[in-house]
Structures are given as C-alpha cells and as structure tokens.
Design a protein around this motif. Structure first.
Motif, PDB file in Angstrom:
ATOM      1  N   ASN A  15       0.835  -1.208   0.000  1.00 46.41           N
ATOM      2  CA  ASN A  15       0.000   0.000   0.000  1.00 46.41           C
ATOM      3  C   ASN A  15       0.866   1.254   0.000  1.00 46.41           C
ATOM      4  O   ASN A  15       1.687   1.457   0.893  1.00 46.41           O
ATOM      5  N   VAL A  16       0.674   2.070  -1.029  1.00 47.19           N
ATOM      6  CA  VAL A  16       1.389   3.330  -1.172  1.00 47.19           C
ATOM      7  C   VAL A  16       0.409   4.480  -0.933  1.00 47.19           C
ATOM      8  O   VAL A  16      -0.632   4.554  -1.589  1.00 47.19           O
ATOM      9  N   ALA A  17       0.750   5.357  -0.005  1.00 44.73           N
ATOM     10  CA  ALA A  17      -0.069   6.556   0.225  1.00 44.73           C
ATOM     11  C   ALA A  17       0.562   7.700  -0.564  1.00 44.73           C
ATOM     12  O   ALA A  17       1.677   8.128  -0.278  1.00 44.73           O
ATOM     13  N   ALA A  18      -0.139   8.172  -1.602  1.00 45.17           N
ATOM     14  CA  ALA A  18       0.318   9.310  -2.394  1.00 45.17           C
ATOM     15  C   ALA A  18      -0.266  10.579  -1.786  1.00 45.17           C
ATOM     16  O   ALA A  18      -1.409  10.944  -2.056  1.00 45.17           O
ATOM     17  N   ILE A  19       0.510  11.221  -0.922  1.00 44.87           N
ATOM     18  CA  ILE A  19       0.048  12.411  -0.201  1.00 44.87           C
ATOM     19  C   ILE A  19       0.538  13.639  -0.959  1.00 44.87           C
ATOM     20  O   ILE A  19       1.720  13.982  -0.920  1.00 44.87           O
ATOM     21  N   ASN A  20      -0.370  14.286  -1.653  1.00 43.24           N
ATOM     22  CA  ASN A  20      -0.016  15.409  -2.510  1.00 43.24           C
ATOM     23  C   ASN A  20      -1.126  16.458  -2.485  1.00 43.24           C
ATOM     24  O   ASN A  20      -2.241  16.179  -2.038  1.00 43.24           O
ATOM     25  N   PRO A  21      -0.855  17.667  -2.958  1.00 42.35           N
ATOM     26  CA  PRO A  21      -1.880  18.735  -2.926  1.00 42.35           C
ATOM     27  C   PRO A  21      -2.903  18.576  -4.044  1.00 42.35           C
ATOM     28  O   PRO A  21      -2.725  19.096  -5.146  1.00 42.35           O
ATOM     29  N   TYR A  22      -3.965  17.846  -3.788  1.00 42.23           N
ATOM     30  CA  TYR A  22      -5.005  17.641  -4.788  1.00 42.23           C
ATOM     31  C   TYR A  22      -6.062  18.736  -4.758  1.00 42.23           C
ATOM     32  O   TYR A  22      -7.019  18.704  -5.523  1.00 42.23           O
ATOM     33  N   SER A  23      -5.902  19.706  -3.872  1.00 43.35           N
ATOM     34  CA  SER A  23      -6.761  20.893  -3.860  1.00 43.35           C
ATOM     35  C   SER A  23      -5.865  22.088  -3.573  1.00 43.35           C
ATOM     36  O   SER A  23      -4.675  21.938  -3.307  1.00 43.35           O
ATOM     37  N   GLY A  24      -6.419  23.277  -3.636  1.00 38.02           N
ATOM     38  CA  GLY A  24      -5.607  24.470  -3.430  1.00 38.02           C
ATOM     39  C   GLY A  24      -4.926  24.897  -4.714  1.00 38.02           C
ATOM     40  O   GLY A  24      -5.314  24.508  -5.821  1.00 38.02           O
ATOM     41  N   LYS A  56      -0.996  -1.182  -4.507  1.00 39.72           N
ATOM     42  CA  LYS A  56      -2.197  -0.360  -4.384  1.00 39.72           C
ATOM     43  C   LYS A  56      -1.799   1.055  -3.963  1.00 39.72           C
ATOM     44  O   LYS A  56      -0.987   1.224  -3.048  1.00 39.72           O
ATOM     45  N   VAL A  57      -2.363   2.059  -4.636  1.00 45.96           N
ATOM     46  CA  VAL A  57      -2.049   3.457  -4.356  1.00 45.96           C
ATOM     47  C   VAL A  57      -3.276   4.144  -3.783  1.00 45.96           C
ATOM     48  O   VAL A  57      -4.365   4.068  -4.364  1.00 45.96           O
ATOM     49  N   HIS A  58      -3.105   4.818  -2.656  1.00 43.64           N
ATOM     50  CA  HIS A  58      -4.188   5.527  -1.986  1.00 43.64           C
ATOM     51  C   HIS A  58      -3.895   7.026  -2.057  1.00 43.64           C
ATOM     52  O   HIS A  58      -2.877   7.495  -1.537  1.00 43.64           O
ATOM     53  N   LEU A  59      -4.745   7.790  -2.731  1.00 44.50           N
ATOM     54  CA  LEU A  59      -4.547   9.228  -2.888  1.00 44.50           C
ATOM     55  C   LEU A  59      -5.028   9.973  -1.650  1.00 44.50           C
ATOM     56  O   LEU A  59      -6.158   9.764  -1.186  1.00 44.50           O
ATOM     57  N   VAL A  60      -4.165  10.842  -1.122  1.00 45.69           N
ATOM     58  CA  VAL A  60      -4.474  11.612   0.085  1.00 45.69           C
ATOM     59  C   VAL A  60      -4.096  13.068  -0.176  1.00 45.69           C
ATOM     60  O   VAL A  60      -3.042  13.356  -0.744  1.00 45.69           O
ATOM     61  N   PRO A  81      -5.801   0.045   5.553  1.00 42.71           N
ATOM     62  CA  PRO A  81      -4.713  -0.947   5.470  1.00 42.71           C
ATOM     63  C   PRO A  81      -3.372  -0.325   5.828  1.00 42.71           C
ATOM     64  O   PRO A  81      -3.168   0.885   5.682  1.00 42.71           O
ATOM     65  N   GLN A  82      -2.449  -1.144   6.290  1.00 49.68           N
ATOM     66  CA  GLN A  82      -1.121  -0.664   6.649  1.00 49.68           C
ATOM     67  C   GLN A  82      -0.437  -0.060   5.429  1.00 49.68           C
ATOM     68  O   GLN A  82      -0.434  -0.630   4.341  1.00 49.68           O
ATOM     69  N   LYS A  83       0.156   1.141   5.598  1.00 49.13           N
ATOM     70  CA  LYS A  83       0.872   1.794   4.507  1.00 49.13           C
ATOM     71  C   LYS A  83       2.351   1.430   4.593  1.00 49.13           C
ATOM     72  O   LYS A  83       2.953   1.460   5.665  1.00 49.13           O
ATOM     73  N   HIS A  84       2.936   1.101   3.434  1.00 48.28           N
ATOM     74  CA  HIS A  84       4.321   0.643   3.399  1.00 48.28           C
ATOM     75  C   HIS A  84       5.278   1.703   2.885  1.00 48.28           C
ATOM     76  O   HIS A  84       6.488   1.606   3.133  1.00 48.28           O
ATOM     77  N   ILE A  85       4.769   2.690   2.155  1.00 51.84           N
ATOM     78  CA  ILE A  85       5.611   3.762   1.630  1.00 51.84           C
ATOM     79  C   ILE A  85       4.738   4.984   1.366  1.00 51.84           C
ATOM     80  O   ILE A  85       3.548   4.854   1.057  1.00 51.84           O
ATOM     81  N   LEU A  86       5.335   6.171   1.513  1.00 52.21           N
ATOM     82  CA  LEU A  86       4.622   7.424   1.259  1.00 52.21           C
ATOM     83  C   LEU A  86       5.225   8.088   0.030  1.00 52.21           C
ATOM     84  O   LEU A  86       6.435   8.338  -0.016  1.00 52.21           O
ATOM     85  N   GLN A 106       7.512   5.081  11.192  1.00 47.86           N
ATOM     86  CA  GLN A 106       8.725   4.540  10.594  1.00 47.86           C
ATOM     87  C   GLN A 106       8.472   4.042   9.171  1.00 47.86           C
ATOM     88  O   GLN A 106       8.767   2.897   8.820  1.00 47.86           O
ATOM     89  N   ILE A 107       7.934   4.947   8.351  1.00 46.62           N
ATOM     90  CA  ILE A 107       7.613   4.628   6.959  1.00 46.62           C
ATOM     91  C   ILE A 107       8.478   5.493   6.045  1.00 46.62           C
ATOM     92  O   ILE A 107       8.596   6.704   6.248  1.00 46.62           O
ATOM     93  N   LEU A 108       9.060   4.885   5.031  1.00 48.15           N
ATOM     94  CA  LEU A 108       9.879   5.609   4.070  1.00 48.15           C
ATOM     95  C   LEU A 108       9.018   6.578   3.263  1.00 48.15           C
ATOM     96  O   LEU A 108       7.918   6.236   2.825  1.00 48.15           O
ATOM     97  N   GLN A 109       9.537   7.782   3.073  1.00 49.96           N
ATOM     98  CA  GLN A 109       8.864   8.796   2.257  1.00 49.96           C
ATOM     99  C   GLN A 109       9.723   9.098   1.033  1.00 49.96           C
ATOM    100  O   GLN A 109      10.904   9.402   1.144  1.00 49.96           O
ATOM    101  N   VAL A 110       9.114   9.039  -0.148  1.00 52.13           N
ATOM    102  CA  VAL A 110       9.783   9.405  -1.396  1.00 52.13           C
ATOM    103  C   VAL A 110       9.128  10.677  -1.915  1.00 52.13           C
ATOM    104  O   VAL A 110       7.929  10.696  -2.207  1.00 52.13           O
ATOM    105  N   GLY A 111       9.902  11.745  -2.015  1.00 52.21           N
ATOM    106  CA  GLY A 111       9.370  13.032  -2.451  1.00 52.21           C
ATOM    107  C   GLY A 111       9.575  13.245  -3.938  1.00 52.21           C
ATOM    108  O   GLY A 111      10.711  13.384  -4.394  1.00 52.21           O
ATOM    109  N   PRO A 112       8.509  13.287  -4.744  1.00 55.68           N
ATOM    110  CA  PRO A 112       8.670  13.485  -6.188  1.00 55.68           C
ATOM    111  C   PRO A 112       8.992  14.922  -6.579  1.00 55.68           C
ATOM    112  O   PRO A 112       9.576  15.165  -7.629  1.00 55.68           O
TER     113      PRO A 112
END
Length: 285
Positions: A15-24, A56-60, A81-86, A106-112
């Motif tokens: 599970n990948v949490a894609a945390i990005n500015p989807y508004s604003g 699986k990618v979860h948009l946040v 579900p447990q997130k494995h990478i951000l 303690q989750i790895l974050q990858v900044g695009p």
C-alpha cells in the motif's frame, strides 16, 4: 490497478499513500498527474516486477499545507490498510511535515517534487528521500557562476516561502565562508524580501539606491515578475542590472502568466525587456 492473471492468487498488498496537494493552488496540476500515477501502477501490475505482490495506491490530499499534510499523514497511516511507503509531496514545507509525522510510523517517504535545500539533512529527516534534485545545487551553480564572472558586489532578493529562505540562507552562507577564509572579497549590498507589490516597489528602490547591479533571486515566478516589473518602471534594465534565479518555480510562459495583473502592472513586452539576459538554475516544467 486492473489485476493481471499471470500474478496468480493470494497476493500480498503493498500500500502506497500518495500524499499530494489535490486541492488548493496546485490542485489542478496534481489532478493532471493522477493518470500518470495510475499508468505507472498498472505497468508494474502488468510486469514481472514484485512477484507475489500487488501494488495499491491511496490518494491523500495534503493541500500544500503543513497542518493538512501532518493530519493527512497521521490519518492515512493510522487508519485503513497498513501503509508501506509514502509518495509525498510537491511542496517542500508539506514534505517536511509529512516526514515528521511519518517518523512515528517509521515509513519511508519518497518526495517526487520537494526540492528545498533544508531537506538534505538526513538526521533531521531520517525517513526522507527524493526524486528531484535539491535547490542546493541551483544555489551553488549561481554562486560559482558569479565567481567565474568575477562579480563581487551583489544584492539578494528572496521570497516568503521556506524554500526561498533556505536558498537565501545557503547563498549567504557560501559568501560568508569565502569572506571568513579570505578566499573572495564579496560585498552584499542588499538583503530584501518580497511578498506584496509594495515589497517589490521597495526592492526596486533599494536596489537602485545601493547600485546593486548583480542580484541573486530566491523567488517564485510571480514575486520575481513583480520585482522585474518594478525594476523596469524604475529604469533598471539589462545590461546595467542583472538577475540570477536559484529557487522557485518559473514556468516557461511566466511572462504571459504574470503580466497585466494587479500585482504585476507591466505588459509582456516590458517584462521581457526587464528580464532579458536573466539566468536561472532550476528545474523547469
């Protein structure tokens, strides 16, 4: 993604949490990126990569805000579900907030798209890595170019965002190291910040007053255009006055995007004249 039959059954989800500015302000841009994320996920699903696993990618939504990015990280990592990478973020300040929140999980974050020089500190941001180069290299490139051209008297103009402050601080620190070691005789004529039209007018006045002909800019395109516009109105034009940009987003069409607005009351032609010869070290669109 659409499941591929060759992967079999009893797959383990990543599970990948894609945390990005989807508004604003960046919402429309990030929404345009969503199909690319979906396609990349599908390409992995269709490949022989990650056998026995399903991505699986979860948009946040971080809203490009420190507080919202912190809340989004805590919420997505503690529910569902447990997130494995951000995969996060496109705003450096929000990026830092995500990493602070992710330390507990303690989750790895990858900044695009997080490019602030401050994020280079691996002790401060232990779970952070990124795909885009740091503005550290932009600043060093401009610093070295100024020395190569034997410029010694410089002005510094920076924006209100943390990424602008970081670029300004790094540039001044490089100059200070040279001065302390006796390597190069810099003179900093001005150190001025910009957020409003009045700020831009003051920058133009002070730049002219102190005769700052070579200027380091740590500004985004809007604030940069505001300064260029006021410089034009005050008669400060290249080759007599020159600008070097080392942080912030500058769209290739920044002249058309910023001209004739309330905060930038100059035509495209006037901005083009004021910015002729401008040198920028940055990642383009």
């Amino acid at each position: 993604p659409t499941e591929s039959s060759h992967r079999g059954t009893d797959l383990v989800d990543i599970n990948v949490a894609a945390i990005n500015p989807y508004s604003g302000g960046l919402g429309d841009l990030m929404t345009m990126v969503e199909p690319s994320i979906a396609q990349a996920t599908q390409d992995i699903e269709n490949s022989n990569l990650l056998p026995g696993y399903r991505l699986k990618v979860h948009l946040v939504d971080s809203k490009c805000s420190v507080s919202d990015a912190t809340f989004a990280t805590q919420a997505t990592c503690s529910t569902g579900p447990q997130k494995h990478i951000l995969l996060s973020d496109s705003c450096s300040a929000a990026c830092a907030a995500v990493n602070d929140a992710a330390r507990f999980f303690q989750i790895l974050q990858v900044g695009p798209g997080c490019v602030s020089a401050r994020l280079r500190d691996s002790e401060r941001y232990p779970f952070f890595t990124r795909m885009a180069p740091s503005t550290f290299y932009n600043v060093v490139a401009i610093y070295e170019l100024m020395k190569f051209l034997s410029f010694k008297r410089v002005g510094v103009v920076y924006g209100y965002r943390d990424i602008n402050h970081a670029a300004k601080d790094l540039f001044l620190d490089l100059l200070d190291q040279d001065l302390t070691a006796g390597r190069y005789p810099w003179t900093v004529l001005t150190t001025l910040s910009v957020k409003t039209l009045d700020d831009a007018k003051f920058v133009a006045e002070e730049t002219h007053h102190h005769d700052a002909r070579i200027n380091f800019m740590a500004l985004y395109e809007l604030e940069g255009a505001m300064v260029l516009c006021q410089a034009y109105k005050d008669g400060m034009q290249p080759p007599d006055y020159n600008w070097f940009v080392a942080s912030g987003w500058w769209n290739e069409q920044f002249l058309q995007l910023t001209a004739n607005s309330a905060v930038c009351p100059c035509t495209v032609a006037e901005l083009q004249r004021a910015s002729f010869g401008l040198i920028a070290a940055d990642r383009g669109p």
